[in-house]
Design a protein around this motif. Structure first.
Motif, PDB file in Angstrom:
ATOM      1  N   GLY A  39      24.996 -16.572  22.340  1.00  0.00           N
ATOM      2  CA  GLY A  39      26.132 -16.383  23.230  1.00  0.00           C
ATOM      3  C   GLY A  39      26.323 -14.927  23.600  1.00  0.00           C
ATOM      4  N   PRO A  40      27.336 -14.629  24.428  1.00  0.00           N
ATOM      5  CA  PRO A  40      27.515 -13.262  24.922  1.00  0.00           C
ATOM      6  C   PRO A  40      28.015 -12.320  23.839  1.00  0.00           C
ATOM      7  CG  PRO A  40      29.375 -14.622  25.583  1.00  0.00           C
ATOM      8  CD  PRO A  40      28.379 -15.548  24.927  1.00  0.00           C
ATOM      9  N   ASP A  41      27.359 -11.185  23.712  1.00  0.00           N
ATOM     10  CA  ASP A  41      27.792 -10.136  22.792  1.00  0.00           C
ATOM     11  C   ASP A  41      27.488  -8.794  23.448  1.00  0.00           C
ATOM     12  OD1 ASP A  41      28.364  -8.353  20.780  1.00  0.00           O
ATOM     13  OD2 ASP A  41      27.425  -9.547  19.195  1.00  0.00           O
ATOM     14  N   PRO A  42      28.428  -8.287  24.274  1.00  0.00           N
ATOM     15  CA  PRO A  42      28.149  -7.067  25.030  1.00  0.00           C
ATOM     16  C   PRO A  42      27.990  -5.823  24.172  1.00  0.00           C
ATOM     17  CG  PRO A  42      30.445  -7.727  25.285  1.00  0.00           C
ATOM     18  CD  PRO A  42      29.757  -8.845  24.567  1.00  0.00           C
ATOM     19  N   GLU A  43      28.416  -5.873  22.915  1.00  0.00           N
ATOM     20  CA  GLU A  43      28.230  -4.723  22.036  1.00  0.00           C
ATOM     21  C   GLU A  43      26.854  -4.752  21.368  1.00  0.00           C
ATOM     22  OE1 GLU A  43      31.460  -4.328  19.323  1.00  0.00           O
ATOM     23  OE2 GLU A  43      32.975  -4.144  20.904  1.00  0.00           O
ATOM     24  N   ALA A  44      26.458  -5.914  20.879  1.00  0.00           N
ATOM     25  CA  ALA A  44      25.155  -6.005  20.198  1.00  0.00           C
ATOM     26  C   ALA A  44      23.999  -6.095  21.169  1.00  0.00           C
ATOM     27  CB  ALA A  44      25.148  -7.218  19.267  1.00  0.00           C
ATOM     28  N   PHE A  68      23.458  -7.910  30.072  1.00  0.00           N
ATOM     29  CA  PHE A  68      24.516  -7.784  31.079  1.00  0.00           C
ATOM     30  C   PHE A  68      24.167  -6.685  32.090  1.00  0.00           C
ATOM     31  CE2 PHE A  68      27.108  -9.826  27.736  1.00  0.00           C
ATOM     32  CZ  PHE A  68      27.748 -10.793  28.483  1.00  0.00           C
ATOM     33  N   ASP A  69      23.636  -5.577  31.606  1.00  0.00           N
ATOM     34  CA  ASP A  69      23.273  -4.477  32.506  1.00  0.00           C
ATOM     35  C   ASP A  69      22.234  -4.932  33.528  1.00  0.00           C
ATOM     36  OD1 ASP A  69      24.918  -2.787  31.028  1.00  0.00           O
ATOM     37  OD2 ASP A  69      23.263  -1.968  29.833  1.00  0.00           O
ATOM     38  N   ALA A  70      21.195  -5.594  33.053  1.00  0.00           N
ATOM     39  CA  ALA A  70      20.100  -6.002  33.941  1.00  0.00           C
ATOM     40  C   ALA A  70      20.559  -7.038  34.953  1.00  0.00           C
ATOM     41  CB  ALA A  70      18.938  -6.542  33.111  1.00  0.00           C
ATOM     42  N   PHE A  71      21.341  -8.008  34.501  1.00  0.00           N
ATOM     43  CA  PHE A  71      21.845  -9.037  35.418  1.00  0.00           C
ATOM     44  C   PHE A  71      22.771  -8.419  36.459  1.00  0.00           C
ATOM     45  CE2 PHE A  71      25.098 -12.270  36.458  1.00  0.00           C
ATOM     46  CZ  PHE A  71      24.288 -13.233  37.048  1.00  0.00           C
ATOM     47  N   ALA A  72      23.673  -7.539  36.031  1.00  0.00           N
ATOM     48  CA  ALA A  72      24.593  -6.897  36.973  1.00  0.00           C
ATOM     49  C   ALA A  72      23.839  -6.094  38.028  1.00  0.00           C
ATOM     50  CB  ALA A  72      25.582  -6.002  36.223  1.00  0.00           C
ATOM     51  N   ASP A  73      22.780  -5.407  37.622  1.00  0.00           N
ATOM     52  CA  ASP A  73      21.981  -4.647  38.590  1.00  0.00           C
ATOM     53  C   ASP A  73      21.394  -5.576  39.650  1.00  0.00           C
ATOM     54  OD1 ASP A  73      22.466  -2.248  37.362  1.00  0.00           O
ATOM     55  OD2 ASP A  73      20.560  -2.183  36.276  1.00  0.00           O
ATOM     56  N   GLU A  74      20.896  -6.725  39.233  1.00  0.00           N
ATOM     57  CA  GLU A  74      20.277  -7.633  40.198  1.00  0.00           C
ATOM     58  C   GLU A  74      21.321  -8.288  41.110  1.00  0.00           C
ATOM     59  OE1 GLU A  74      17.153 -10.155  39.198  1.00  0.00           O
ATOM     60  OE2 GLU A  74      16.049  -8.611  38.077  1.00  0.00           O
ATOM     61  N   VAL A  75      22.490  -8.574  40.573  1.00  0.00           N
ATOM     62  CA  VAL A  75      23.556  -9.126  41.420  1.00  0.00           C
ATOM     63  C   VAL A  75      23.961  -8.114  42.478  1.00  0.00           C
ATOM     64  CG1 VAL A  75      25.956  -9.900  41.449  1.00  0.00           C
ATOM     65  CG2 VAL A  75      24.410 -10.742  39.679  1.00  0.00           C
ATOM     66  N   ARG A  76      24.078  -6.848  42.096  1.00  0.00           N
ATOM     67  CA  ARG A  76      24.426  -5.812  43.078  1.00  0.00           C
ATOM     68  C   ARG A  76      23.353  -5.712  44.161  1.00  0.00           C
ATOM     69  NH1 ARG A  76      26.707  -2.904  38.571  1.00  0.00           N
ATOM     70  NH2 ARG A  76      24.640  -2.070  38.078  1.00  0.00           N
ATOM     71  N   GLN A  77      22.092  -5.791  43.766  1.00  0.00           N
ATOM     72  CA  GLN A  77      21.016  -5.750  44.758  1.00  0.00           C
ATOM     73  C   GLN A  77      21.114  -6.933  45.710  1.00  0.00           C
ATOM     74  OE1 GLN A  77      17.044  -5.204  43.071  1.00  0.00           O
ATOM     75  NE2 GLN A  77      17.964  -4.218  41.284  1.00  0.00           N
ATOM     76  N   ARG A  78      21.417  -8.090  45.173  1.00  0.00           N
ATOM     77  CA  ARG A  78      21.514  -9.302  45.992  1.00  0.00           C
ATOM     78  C   ARG A  78      22.666  -9.202  46.983  1.00  0.00           C
ATOM     79  NH1 ARG A  78      18.794 -13.872  47.839  1.00  0.00           N
ATOM     80  NH2 ARG A  78      20.381 -15.339  48.547  1.00  0.00           N
ATOM     81  N   ALA A  83      36.334 -15.747  29.705  1.00  0.00           N
ATOM     82  CA  ALA A  83      36.616 -14.315  29.568  1.00  0.00           C
ATOM     83  C   ALA A  83      35.506 -13.575  28.830  1.00  0.00           C
ATOM     84  CB  ALA A  83      37.945 -14.116  28.847  1.00  0.00           C
ATOM     85  N   ALA A  84      34.837 -14.251  27.891  1.00  0.00           N
ATOM     86  CA  ALA A  84      33.760 -13.603  27.146  1.00  0.00           C
ATOM     87  C   ALA A  84      32.598 -13.219  28.054  1.00  0.00           C
ATOM     88  CB  ALA A  84      33.258 -14.532  26.037  1.00  0.00           C
ATOM     89  N   TYR A  85      32.490 -13.874  29.209  1.00  0.00           N
ATOM     90  CA  TYR A  85      31.420 -13.599  30.162  1.00  0.00           C
ATOM     91  C   TYR A  85      31.920 -12.745  31.329  1.00  0.00           C
ATOM     92  CZ  TYR A  85      29.771 -17.695  27.621  1.00  0.00           C
ATOM     93  OH  TYR A  85      29.422 -18.574  26.637  1.00  0.00           O
ATOM     94  N   THR A  86      33.138 -13.012  31.772  1.00  0.00           N
ATOM     95  CA  THR A  86      33.647 -12.294  32.946  1.00  0.00           C
ATOM     96  C   THR A  86      33.935 -10.831  32.645  1.00  0.00           C
ATOM     97  OG1 THR A  86      35.941 -12.976  32.481  1.00  0.00           O
ATOM     98  CG2 THR A  86      34.654 -14.383  33.929  1.00  0.00           C
ATOM     99  N   GLU A  87      34.524 -10.557  31.491  1.00  0.00           N
ATOM    100  CA  GLU A  87      34.948  -9.184  31.206  1.00  0.00           C
ATOM    101  C   GLU A  87      33.770  -8.212  31.144  1.00  0.00           C
ATOM    102  OE1 GLU A  87      37.457  -9.484  27.773  1.00  0.00           O
ATOM    103  OE2 GLU A  87      39.050 -10.533  28.879  1.00  0.00           O
ATOM    104  N   PRO A  88      32.667  -8.549  30.460  1.00  0.00           N
ATOM    105  CA  PRO A  88      31.530  -7.612  30.479  1.00  0.00           C
ATOM    106  C   PRO A  88      30.961  -7.386  31.877  1.00  0.00           C
ATOM    107  CG  PRO A  88      31.288  -9.178  28.687  1.00  0.00           C
ATOM    108  CD  PRO A  88      32.414  -9.669  29.542  1.00  0.00           C
ATOM    109  N   LEU A  89      30.974  -8.414  32.724  1.00  0.00           N
ATOM    110  CA  LEU A  89      30.434  -8.250  34.074  1.00  0.00           C
ATOM    111  C   LEU A  89      31.379  -7.437  34.949  1.00  0.00           C
ATOM    112  CD1 LEU A  89      28.933 -11.800  34.628  1.00  0.00           C
ATOM    113  CD2 LEU A  89      27.673  -9.667  34.349  1.00  0.00           C
TER     114      LEU A  89
END
Length: 242
Positions: free
Chosen positions: A9-14, A19-29, A54-60
């Protein structure tokens, strides 16, 4: 654009990298100057799905300007395929894999068309397991023999595989070394239930560059266990992050 399949599951600290890689690709899209829209499918029964999401939305949302379209999955109410129209990314959360499979199966064609067309996909745990063409959705026995702990059964006795979202050509299991589900993936291939499986450790993800690609990269701190049936034998190889 890529398909990210995370082994937990999502763990933005560990495990912030996924999240970084997915966010980069969404921005490109979406385009660097445009706010993006992300469809986020989460399953639950008797819970507030906004809280689950919220566990997924907040990190994004901490990484980019984006609107989130929550796609609620509840027993007996599958996703409306139209909920995915026009989005720049798809996230599928973790939880009860049979519930995610049942909820998303009617929208499989819509999701597949999006991802084939270049929309990035991020699946956590159950969201990774339902992504393949042939999805492993649970169970702990094969031909009456236990192949993993019953606590990993997800409410099913026999290991069950079903038609998935069709995004990758290999079956996926998750929490591999940590929960002992590696043996379930090996057992599924050895029994001929699947020809090829990849079992993903926690804090680790498989990254496929486009839908249907057979090649993949590994990111994170754990291992991916590549399991293939060849000539009557079952071969297991281990891959680590690049």
């Amino acid at each position: 654009m890529s398909i990210f399949l995370a082994g937990a599951g999502p763990d933005p600290e560990a495990f912030p990298g996924v999240f970084d890689a997915f966010a980069d690709e969404v921005r490109q899209r979406a385009g660097q100057d445009q706010a993006s829209r992300i469809a986020m499918a989460v399953f639950g029964a008797g819970v507030n799905l906004q809280d689950v999401a919220a566990a997924y939305t907040e990190p994004l949302q901490s990484r980019m300007e984006c609107g989130i379209v929550i796609v609620p999955l509840v027993p007996g109410k599958p996703a409306d395929p139209a909920a995915f129209d026009g989005v720049d990314g798809v996230v599928v959360g973790g939880g009860l894999t049979p519930g995610y499979w049942e909820g998303l199966h009617p929208a499989a064609t819509a999701i597949s068309k999006l991802v084939t067309g270049g929309v990035p996909y991020l699946g956590f745990s159950a969201g990774a397991m339902v992504a393949p063409a042939l999805a492993l959705i649970g169970g702990y026995q094969i031909n009456g023999v236990e192949v993993c702990g019953e606590e990993c059964s997800e409410g099913l006795d026999s290991v069950a595989l079903r038609k998935g979202l069709g995004l990758v050509p290999f079956t996926v299991d998750v929490h591999a070394a940590q929960a002992g589900t590696l043996s379930r993936a090996v057992g599924a291939v050895a029994a001929g239930l699947a020809e090829w499986a990849v079992a993903i450790d926690e804090d680790t993800a498989v990254v496929v560059e486009s839908a249907g690609d057979e090649g993949y990269k590994v990111m994170g701190t754990g291992n991916c266990w590549d399991i293939r049936g060849t000539g009557g034998a079952t071969e297991v190889s281990v891959r680590t992050g690049d």
